[in-house]
Design an enzyme around this catalytic site. Sequence first.
Site, PDB file in Angstrom:
ATOM      1  CG  PHE A   1      -1.757  -1.256   1.329  1.00  0.00           C
ATOM      2  CD1 PHE A   1      -2.868  -1.493   0.527  1.00  0.00           C
ATOM      3  CD2 PHE A   1      -1.364  -2.233   2.235  1.00  0.00           C
ATOM      4  CE1 PHE A   1      -3.584  -2.681   0.646  1.00  0.00           C
ATOM      5  CE2 PHE A   1      -2.066  -3.422   2.354  1.00  0.00           C
ATOM      6  CZ  PHE A   1      -3.180  -3.642   1.566  1.00  0.00           C
TER       7      PHE A   1
ATOM      8  CB  SER B   1      -5.061  -0.784  -6.071  1.00  0.00           C
ATOM      9  OG  SER B   1      -5.400   0.271  -5.203  1.00  0.00           O
TER      10      SER B   1
ATOM     11  CG  ASP C   1       0.191   3.169   5.655  1.00  0.00           C
ATOM     12  OD1 ASP C   1      -0.727   3.182   6.491  1.00  0.00           O
ATOM     13  OD2 ASP C   1       0.658   4.199   5.133  1.00  0.00           O
TER      14      ASP C   1
ATOM     15  CB  CYS D   1      -5.206   5.069   8.998  1.00  0.00           C
ATOM     16  SG  CYS D   1      -5.816   4.405   7.468  1.00  0.00           S
TER      17      CYS D   1
HETATM   18  N1  SAH Z   1       1.900   4.182   2.699  1.00  0.00           N
HETATM   19  C1  SAH Z   1       1.422   5.328   1.977  1.00  0.00           C
HETATM   20  C2  SAH Z   1      -0.032   5.610   2.234  1.00  0.00           C
HETATM   21  C3  SAH Z   1      -0.956   4.460   1.984  1.00  0.00           C
HETATM   22  S1  SAH Z   1      -2.623   4.925   1.867  1.00  0.00           S
HETATM   23  C4  SAH Z   1       2.245   6.550   2.314  1.00  0.00           C
HETATM   24  O1  SAH Z   1       2.870   6.560   3.388  1.00  0.00           O
HETATM   25  O2  SAH Z   1       2.259   7.500   1.542  1.00  0.00           O
HETATM   26  C5  SAH Z   1      -3.321   3.483   1.206  1.00  0.00           C
HETATM   27  C6  SAH Z   1      -2.912   3.162  -0.210  1.00  0.00           C
HETATM   28  O3  SAH Z   1      -3.508   1.916  -0.517  1.00  0.00           O
HETATM   29  C7  SAH Z   1      -3.366   4.118  -1.283  1.00  0.00           C
HETATM   30  O4  SAH Z   1      -2.276   4.505  -2.050  1.00  0.00           O
HETATM   31  C8  SAH Z   1      -4.349   3.314  -2.159  1.00  0.00           C
HETATM   32  O5  SAH Z   1      -4.193   3.598  -3.536  1.00  0.00           O
HETATM   33  C9  SAH Z   1      -3.919   1.918  -1.870  1.00  0.00           C
HETATM   34  N2  SAH Z   1      -4.944   0.863  -1.956  1.00  0.00           N
HETATM   35  C10 SAH Z   1      -6.234   0.889  -1.590  1.00  0.00           C
HETATM   36  N3  SAH Z   1      -6.785  -0.342  -1.713  1.00  0.00           N
HETATM   37  C11 SAH Z   1      -5.798  -1.151  -2.151  1.00  0.00           C
HETATM   38  C12 SAH Z   1      -5.712  -2.541  -2.441  1.00  0.00           C
HETATM   39  N4  SAH Z   1      -6.771  -3.336  -2.285  1.00  0.00           N
HETATM   40  N5  SAH Z   1      -4.530  -3.031  -2.859  1.00  0.00           N
HETATM   41  C13 SAH Z   1      -3.451  -2.247  -3.014  1.00  0.00           C
HETATM   42  N6  SAH Z   1      -3.476  -0.932  -2.744  1.00  0.00           N
HETATM   43  C14 SAH Z   1      -4.622  -0.398  -2.308  1.00  0.00           C
END
Ligand code: SAH
Length: 395
Positions: free
Chosen positions: A232, A255, A300, A340
């Site tokens: 993520f 994603s 995350d 979060c």
């Molecule tokens: N770690 C990042 C923030 C993550 S926020 C930082 O510190 O900047 C959550 C992220 O998960 C987002 O970028 C979103 O696009 C992604 N996301 C949401 N659902 C998802 C999924 N099922 N699989 C992969 N990524 C996902």
Amino acid sequence: MDERGCMLDVVLAPGRDRSVRRRHPWLLSGAVAHVSGDPAPGDWVRVVSAEGEALGFGHFAPASQIRVRLLAFGKEPPGDACLADRIAVASARRAADPLLAGTDAVRLANAEGDGLPGLVVDRYADALVVRCSGAGMSARAPLVTQALREATGARSGFRRDDAAAARRDGFEPVQQVLWGPTPPRPLVVRERGRRYEIDLEHGQKTGFYLDQRDARDLVQRLAPGRRVLDLFSYTGGFAVAAALGGASSVTLVDSSASALATARRNFAANAIAIEPRLVEGDGFQFVRRDDAGYDLLVLDPPPLARRKSDVARASRAHKDLLLHALRRAMPGAFILAFSCSHAIDATLFRQIAFGACLDAGRDAQVIATLSAPSDHPVSIDHPEGTYLSGLVLRV
Ligand code: SAH
């Protein structure tokens, strides 16, 4: 206000004055017996007990479950001037905060945490992003804008409201330049030796996850020689920190194709020599199927429990994620796991981690707990403002 300009009253049901007397900034619809007159979304209202005692003042939202966002308690109406005062205080506190040194990307106003319910303001270099989630703040946008310009001297301001919150609170979400030149594209911020490109217009939240700044520092320090998984990843906040810290490899999973494209540019902007592995796809599936080993894993995910009724399902999802991450974790690995969602607090999150370790048959030590940094303050009156829980495990 009524047609003579008098402030209208929100009268509480008998025995429903407890939360206001305890200075909680949210007055929920169920506590309201009736409203004198017909205040518009965002109007100042006085909150009055069933016995007629004035208890506080706030902004009205006729259709929201949070019927009044309280800004002052007691008998004296604070007036619009309190907004400018609080914005000035919030900005001065950031400027004087030693914990925020070394970065030009900072949250300047954190809603209830700064006595400004319905308003979030983030600073990215010379540009501010103003995010209204309350009708009262939206209705006073010119005053808020003026106060922000005076308090910060920022060259430009961009308004980008939270559309879902606007719908709940009964105002039209706005997306527009408030003042100054259109911010440069790309806009690059500098955070403790790291550079990140921010898309104010299309990025998630206001463009970046400012709340993970201190965790990025930690990842950078834990990274030397490690194989890193940034699950993520968004635009690679953690992955860039790990690479700058000397990681031997970094894998990013998200994603969002556009987030990963920005991540690639962030690696270039930081002159990172190693080639990141970028995986566009589902993070929950990836960690199940991947068979590589990692020495530093960051988990995350997006908020998994938006309300209390989601907690059981979200807890299972967090546990599953951690369980599979533990299977990918080499002996001595560090795992940074985050939730979060306010509905999953630090105690529950630790229990979830405990369950995952049991199921995985892995022993783990908690070596640190993490939360949002000091530019995301939480008012002592408003525990709901706490949302980020992080655990650093060593396995
Ligand atoms: N770690 C990042 C923030 C993550 S926020 C930082 O510190 O900047 C959550 C992220 O998960 C987002 O970028 C979103 O696009 C992604 N996301 C949401 N659902 C998802 C999924 N099922 N699989 C992969 N990524 C996902």
